[in-house]
Design a protein around this motif. Structure first.
Motif, PDB file in Angstrom:
ATOM      1  N   SER A   3       1.323  -1.811   0.089  1.00  0.00           N
ATOM      2  CA  SER A   3      -0.101  -0.225   0.099  1.00  0.00           C
ATOM      3  C   SER A   3       0.988   1.294   0.080  1.00  0.00           C
ATOM      4  CB  SER A   3      -0.740  -0.171   1.156  1.00  0.00           C
ATOM      5  OG  SER A   3       0.138   0.305   2.385  1.00  0.00           O
ATOM      6  N   LYS A   4       0.308   1.796  -0.504  1.00  0.00           N
ATOM      7  CA  LYS A   4       1.112   3.298  -0.068  1.00  0.00           C
ATOM      8  C   LYS A   4       0.434   4.822  -0.444  1.00  0.00           C
ATOM      9  CE  LYS A   4       2.448   5.424  -4.163  1.00  0.00           C
ATOM     10  NZ  LYS A   4       3.378   5.817  -5.252  1.00  0.00           N
ATOM     11  N   VAL A   5       0.351   5.032   0.743  1.00  0.00           N
ATOM     12  CA  VAL A   5      -0.653   6.798   1.232  1.00  0.00           C
ATOM     13  C   VAL A   5       0.616   8.039   1.335  1.00  0.00           C
ATOM     14  CG1 VAL A   5      -1.613   5.066   2.795  1.00  0.00           C
ATOM     15  CG2 VAL A   5       0.518   6.222   3.682  1.00  0.00           C
ATOM     16  N   SER A   6      -0.391   8.942   1.137  1.00  0.00           N
ATOM     17  CA  SER A   6       0.867  10.556   1.068  1.00  0.00           C
ATOM     18  C   SER A   6       0.676  10.864   2.705  1.00  0.00           C
ATOM     19  CB  SER A   6      -0.089  11.516  -0.085  1.00  0.00           C
ATOM     20  OG  SER A   6      -0.423  10.574  -1.174  1.00  0.00           O
ATOM     21  N   SER A   7       1.769  11.362   2.419  1.00  0.00           N
ATOM     22  CA  SER A   7       1.962  12.151   4.426  1.00  0.00           C
ATOM     23  C   SER A   7       2.954  13.697   3.834  1.00  0.00           C
ATOM     24  CB  SER A   7       2.488  11.303   5.489  1.00  0.00           C
ATOM     25  OG  SER A   7       2.323  12.096   6.101  1.00  0.00           O
ATOM     26  N   ALA A   8       3.308  14.305   4.693  1.00  0.00           N
ATOM     27  CA  ALA A   8       4.650  15.579   4.621  1.00  0.00           C
ATOM     28  C   ALA A   8       5.222  15.765   5.936  1.00  0.00           C
ATOM     29  CB  ALA A   8       3.539  16.599   4.102  1.00  0.00           C
ATOM     30  N   CYS A   9       5.646  16.460   5.743  1.00  0.00           N
ATOM     31  CA  CYS A   9       6.981  16.507   6.551  1.00  0.00           C
ATOM     32  C   CYS A   9       7.450  18.066   6.467  1.00  0.00           C
ATOM     33  CB  CYS A   9       8.026  15.723   6.883  1.00  0.00           C
ATOM     34  SG  CYS A   9       9.672  15.575   5.773  1.00  0.00           S
ATOM     35  N   LEU A  10       7.725  18.983   7.511  1.00  0.00           N
ATOM     36  CA  LEU A  10       8.617  20.308   7.537  1.00  0.00           C
ATOM     37  C   LEU A  10       9.729  19.866   6.729  1.00  0.00           C
ATOM     38  CD1 LEU A  10       7.221  22.265  10.497  1.00  0.00           C
ATOM     39  CD2 LEU A  10       6.595  22.300   8.201  1.00  0.00           C
ATOM     40  N   TYR A  11      10.461  21.563   5.825  1.00  0.00           N
ATOM     41  CA  TYR A  11      11.144  20.985   5.585  1.00  0.00           C
ATOM     42  C   TYR A  11      11.619  22.843   5.708  1.00  0.00           C
ATOM     43  CZ  TYR A  11      15.578  19.862   2.373  1.00  0.00           C
ATOM     44  OH  TYR A  11      17.364  20.235   2.416  1.00  0.00           O
ATOM     45  N   GLY A  12      12.443  23.228   6.651  1.00  0.00           N
ATOM     46  CA  GLY A  12      12.350  24.620   7.226  1.00  0.00           C
ATOM     47  C   GLY A  12      10.910  24.845   7.488  1.00  0.00           C
ATOM     48  N   ILE A  13      10.483  25.543   6.958  1.00  0.00           N
ATOM     49  CA  ILE A  13       8.701  26.093   7.445  1.00  0.00           C
ATOM     50  C   ILE A  13       8.141  26.115   6.462  1.00  0.00           C
ATOM     51  CG2 ILE A  13       9.827  28.163   8.931  1.00  0.00           C
ATOM     52  CD1 ILE A  13       8.747  29.550   6.184  1.00  0.00           C
ATOM     53  N   ASP A  14       8.546  25.368   5.300  1.00  0.00           N
ATOM     54  CA  ASP A  14       7.881  24.541   4.332  1.00  0.00           C
ATOM     55  C   ASP A  14       7.724  22.802   4.442  1.00  0.00           C
ATOM     56  OD1 ASP A  14       7.055  27.324   3.411  1.00  0.00           O
ATOM     57  OD2 ASP A  14       9.567  26.768   2.013  1.00  0.00           O
ATOM     58  N   VAL A  16       6.701  19.035   2.526  1.00  0.00           N
ATOM     59  CA  VAL A  16       6.739  18.539   1.763  1.00  0.00           C
ATOM     60  C   VAL A  16       6.501  17.144   1.476  1.00  0.00           C
ATOM     61  CG1 VAL A  16       9.515  17.293   0.971  1.00  0.00           C
ATOM     62  CG2 VAL A  16       9.896  19.190   1.881  1.00  0.00           C
ATOM     63  N   MET A  17       6.168  16.712   0.167  1.00  0.00           N
ATOM     64  CA  MET A  17       5.341  15.351   0.186  1.00  0.00           C
ATOM     65  C   MET A  17       5.783  14.143   0.435  1.00  0.00           C
ATOM     66  SD  MET A  17       1.880  15.405  -0.495  1.00  0.00           S
ATOM     67  CE  MET A  17       1.789  16.638  -1.797  1.00  0.00           C
ATOM     68  N   ILE A  18       5.979  13.697   1.597  1.00  0.00           N
ATOM     69  CA  ILE A  18       6.107  12.258   1.600  1.00  0.00           C
ATOM     70  C   ILE A  18       5.466  11.153   1.129  1.00  0.00           C
ATOM     71  CG2 ILE A  18       7.288  10.911   3.666  1.00  0.00           C
ATOM     72  CD1 ILE A  18       9.395  13.380   1.941  1.00  0.00           C
ATOM     73  N   GLU A  19       6.098  10.249   0.283  1.00  0.00           N
ATOM     74  CA  GLU A  19       5.097   9.023   0.063  1.00  0.00           C
ATOM     75  C   GLU A  19       5.393   8.022   1.289  1.00  0.00           C
ATOM     76  OE1 GLU A  19       5.678   7.974  -3.907  1.00  0.00           O
ATOM     77  OE2 GLU A  19       4.232   8.692  -4.911  1.00  0.00           O
ATOM     78  N   ILE A  73      15.753  12.861   1.315  1.00  0.00           N
ATOM     79  CA  ILE A  73      15.497  13.490   2.483  1.00  0.00           C
ATOM     80  C   ILE A  73      15.203  13.331   4.067  1.00  0.00           C
ATOM     81  CG2 ILE A  73      13.944  15.529   2.866  1.00  0.00           C
ATOM     82  CD1 ILE A  73      13.368  15.755  -0.002  1.00  0.00           C
ATOM     83  N   ARG A  74      16.535  14.048   4.264  1.00  0.00           N
ATOM     84  CA  ARG A  74      16.241  13.876   6.346  1.00  0.00           C
ATOM     85  C   ARG A  74      14.185  13.892   6.907  1.00  0.00           C
ATOM     86  NH1 ARG A  74      19.193  11.305   9.670  1.00  0.00           N
ATOM     87  NH2 ARG A  74      21.077  11.254   7.595  1.00  0.00           N
ATOM     88  N   LYS A  75      14.051  12.904   7.300  1.00  0.00           N
ATOM     89  CA  LYS A  75      12.802  13.394   7.845  1.00  0.00           C
ATOM     90  C   LYS A  75      12.764  13.100   9.190  1.00  0.00           C
ATOM     91  CE  LYS A  75      12.035  10.927   3.850  1.00  0.00           C
ATOM     92  NZ  LYS A  75      12.766  10.485   2.932  1.00  0.00           N
ATOM     93  N   GLU A  76      12.131  13.758  10.626  1.00  0.00           N
ATOM     94  CA  GLU A  76      11.713  13.402  11.517  1.00  0.00           C
ATOM     95  C   GLU A  76      10.067  14.157  11.694  1.00  0.00           C
ATOM     96  OE1 GLU A  76      14.469  16.960  13.872  1.00  0.00           O
ATOM     97  OE2 GLU A  76      12.992  18.791  12.670  1.00  0.00           O
ATOM     98  N   VAL A 121       1.483  21.938  10.426  1.00  0.00           N
ATOM     99  CA  VAL A 121      -0.243  21.632   9.327  1.00  0.00           C
ATOM    100  C   VAL A 121      -0.361  22.121   9.408  1.00  0.00           C
ATOM    101  CG1 VAL A 121      -2.087  21.085   9.934  1.00  0.00           C
ATOM    102  CG2 VAL A 121      -0.328  19.865  11.373  1.00  0.00           C
ATOM    103  N   LEU A 122      -0.456  23.966   9.496  1.00  0.00           N
ATOM    104  CA  LEU A 122      -0.601  24.565   8.071  1.00  0.00           C
ATOM    105  C   LEU A 122      -0.047  25.068   6.929  1.00  0.00           C
ATOM    106  CD1 LEU A 122      -2.960  27.300   7.627  1.00  0.00           C
ATOM    107  CD2 LEU A 122      -0.952  28.754   8.577  1.00  0.00           C
ATOM    108  N   ALA A 123       1.538  24.642   6.679  1.00  0.00           N
ATOM    109  CA  ALA A 123       2.444  24.530   5.608  1.00  0.00           C
ATOM    110  C   ALA A 123       2.153  23.197   5.021  1.00  0.00           C
ATOM    111  CB  ALA A 123       3.835  23.912   6.366  1.00  0.00           C
ATOM    112  N   MET A 124       2.193  22.270   6.128  1.00  0.00           N
ATOM    113  CA  MET A 124       1.636  20.842   4.949  1.00  0.00           C
ATOM    114  C   MET A 124       0.647  21.305   3.881  1.00  0.00           C
ATOM    115  SD  MET A 124       2.807  18.338   7.865  1.00  0.00           S
ATOM    116  CE  MET A 124       4.120  18.715   9.056  1.00  0.00           C
TER     117      MET A 124
END
Length: 529
Positions: A3-14, A16-19, A73-76, A121-124
């Motif tokens: 399965s594949k779902v879409s999520s996101a993380c912060l990169y600075g204040i923007d 970034v789409m993460i699968e 891309i490093r995620k946290e 959340v707003l940036a995502m």
């Protein structure tokens, strides 16, 4: 079983789409998370395992591989918990969500399956909107923040059990169609959309007004000029003259944020995890930040393994106030040079460079000497500092940093207490500022500039039409005061703002003369007695 779902993380204040890709395979039961996760993401496996079991689902006893793409891309952070859980449930056939390919999933899981809010959340959500997603699934605590953006359907989830047709039902006791049907999420979607109310925008704080400050009319005039053109300001004077009181009222005369600026500032506070401290809605008043003098260089401009915004970015489109400037470390002060010139901060790490906006009005207060009474005359307390101590005290502020401050204004102690029959109010000052700002916005329409304080080089020469007598006065002062070229330009920018306040299209001699008066540290030696 994939399965594949879409999520996101912060990169600075923007955002970034993460699968989030989940693969279930035969083999010894174990779970691997790949794609440069940090420790919080690796620990998500245990949170997700407990949440799935405690909600009545079955955690797959297979070889599980979870990939966070793009893998370079490093995620946290903990924002991937919910996406990982839904990916596992979807891959094992326990849950099927409608439109999963265009649904962004964000949220942190508790061990019992409850959802906890996450920062940024707003940036995502803004990222999802720009990438054509139709809906976002977030924790209930982030719904108000997500609803600040129009054009998106926001689904608020309080508990992982809500993905079942009936809250608390056991999927093992129902047939496959009942467990995996989209009806449960559809009811959740409708409920969240119907109950969500539009947040109320933050209102300005009118508790502090310049009418509380008696006298100091020349300082109020300087503050009006600074606010009108976004000019950096330094107030120098003995203790008790009202320097801090005057600067803390500065946001009250600044114009409200435009919708674009409001969204920009709110995204920064969301990324920093500070948005929940405010009353809800987009921030409409200009930020005011006043860090303590013990702050580090990283705290001032931002930092960390994956950098977060510092005070200069939290003051974006607002005011950064450094009280008692010489008490700050020299290292912390020198890092202000780049944001003051470029209006952004770039922090480089081994894998990437992060850029944060940092367009702020810098305001500074300081005493004229270590004891604070340099220049005082009887019956006031006299200065006890030697010329060497005074020069040493002033040397904590480097020349290059001082050059980047447009206005140096003395705030003397009044010779005696005087009643001010009609003190100048913040409302009167704000009206002057708004008139000058409207002139600048019209002048710079279609250009990258908005205010006079942003001009430099050819743009400044094009905009600043200086009359011959004003040019002569400026040339004479340049030689007499020994001004640097940067100070020369800043006097022209100040004069342009003063002319705008006077509704003059040309810069006249009186405008140049007033601007020169706001460079007191260029006109007097620190060791003079």
């Amino acid at each position: 079983m994939y399965s594949k779902v879409s999520s996101a993380c912060l990169y600075g204040i923007d955002g970034v789409m993460i699968e989030v890709e989940v693969d279930l395979a035969s083999g010894i039961p174990q779970t691997s998370v790949v794609g440069l996760p940090d420790s919080a993401i690796r620990e998500a496996v245990e949170r997700v395992r407990s949440a799935i079991k405690n909600c009545g689902f079955t955690f797959p006893m297979q070889r599980i591989t979870i990939n966070l793409a793009p893998a370079d891309i490093r995620k946290e952070g903990t924002a991937f918990d919910l996406a990982i859980a839904i990916g596992l449930l979807a891959a094992s056939g326990q849950v099927q969500l409608p439109g999963l390919d265009r649904l962004l999933i964000i949220g942190e899981l508790a061990l019992d399956g409850a959802l906890r809010p996450v920062p940024g959340v707003l940036a995502m959500v803004d990222l999802a909107r720009r990438n054509g997603f139709h809906a976002v699934l977030v924790p209930e605590g982030n719904v108000e923040e997500a609803l600040l953006l129009e054009g998106m359907t926001i689904y608020g989830l309080q508990h992982l059990k809500q993905l079942l047709p009936e809250s608390g039902s056991d999927p093992s006791k129902q047939d496959q169609a009942s467990c995996t049907g989209p009806a449960a999420l559809e009811r959740l979607i409708c409920q969240s959309s119907r109950d969500a109310s539009t947040p109320v925008a933050e209102t300005a704080n009118t508790a502090e007004d310049y009418c509380d400050v008696l006298g100091q009319h020349h300082v109020k005039r300087a503050l009006t000029i600074a606010a009108a053109g976004m000019h950096n300001l330094l107030l120098i004077g003995p203790p008790g003259t009202g320097k801090t009181m005057l600067i803390r009222r500065l946001p009250g005369i600044l114009p409200a944020l435009t919708p674009e600026e409001s969204l920009e500032v709110t995204k920064i506070y969301s990324a920093a995890g500070l948005l929940r401290q405010h009353t809800g809605g987009l921030l409409t008043t200009r930020p005011f930040r006043s860090p303590h003098h013990t702050i580090s260089a990283g705290g001032l401009i931002g930092g960390g393994s994956i950098p977060k915004p510092g005070e200069v970015s939290l003051a974006h489109r607002g005011v950064l106030f450094l009280d008692e400037l010489p008490e700050f470390s020299r290292t912390a002060l020198e890092v202000l040079r780049q944001p003051l010139e470029e209006r952004r901060v770039t922090i480089s790490r081994s894998r990437a460079a992060f850029t944060f906006p940092a367009h702020f009005l810098l305001t500074i207060s300081l005493n004229p000497c270590p004891c604070g009474f340099f220049g005082s005359e009887p019956p006031q307390q006299l200065c006890t500092c030697s010329p060497y101590r005074i020069a040493q005290y002033r040397e904590k502020i480097s020349g290059p940093l001082l050059d980047r401050i447009d206005m140096h204004v003395e705030v003397p102690r009044p010779p005696k207490w005087q009643h001010d029959p009609r003190p100048l109010s913040s409302n009167e000052m704000r009206l002057e500022v708004e008139k000058a700002v409207s002139i600048q916005l019209e002048r710079y329409a279609g250009s990258p500039y908005r205010r006079n304080g942003e001009l430099s080089g050819a743009a400044l020469r094009r905009t600043a039409r200086i009359l011959p007598e004003a040019e002569q006065l400026l040339q004479t002062s340049f030689g007499a005061l020994g001004l640097s070229m940067r100070a020369y330009d800043r006097i022209i920018k100040l004069s342009r703002t003063i002319a705008d306040l006077a509704a003059s299209s040309d810069i006249r001699a009186e405008h140049i003369a007033e601007a020169i008066q706001y460079r007191c540290l260029d006109r007097r030696s620190p060791s003079a007695s």
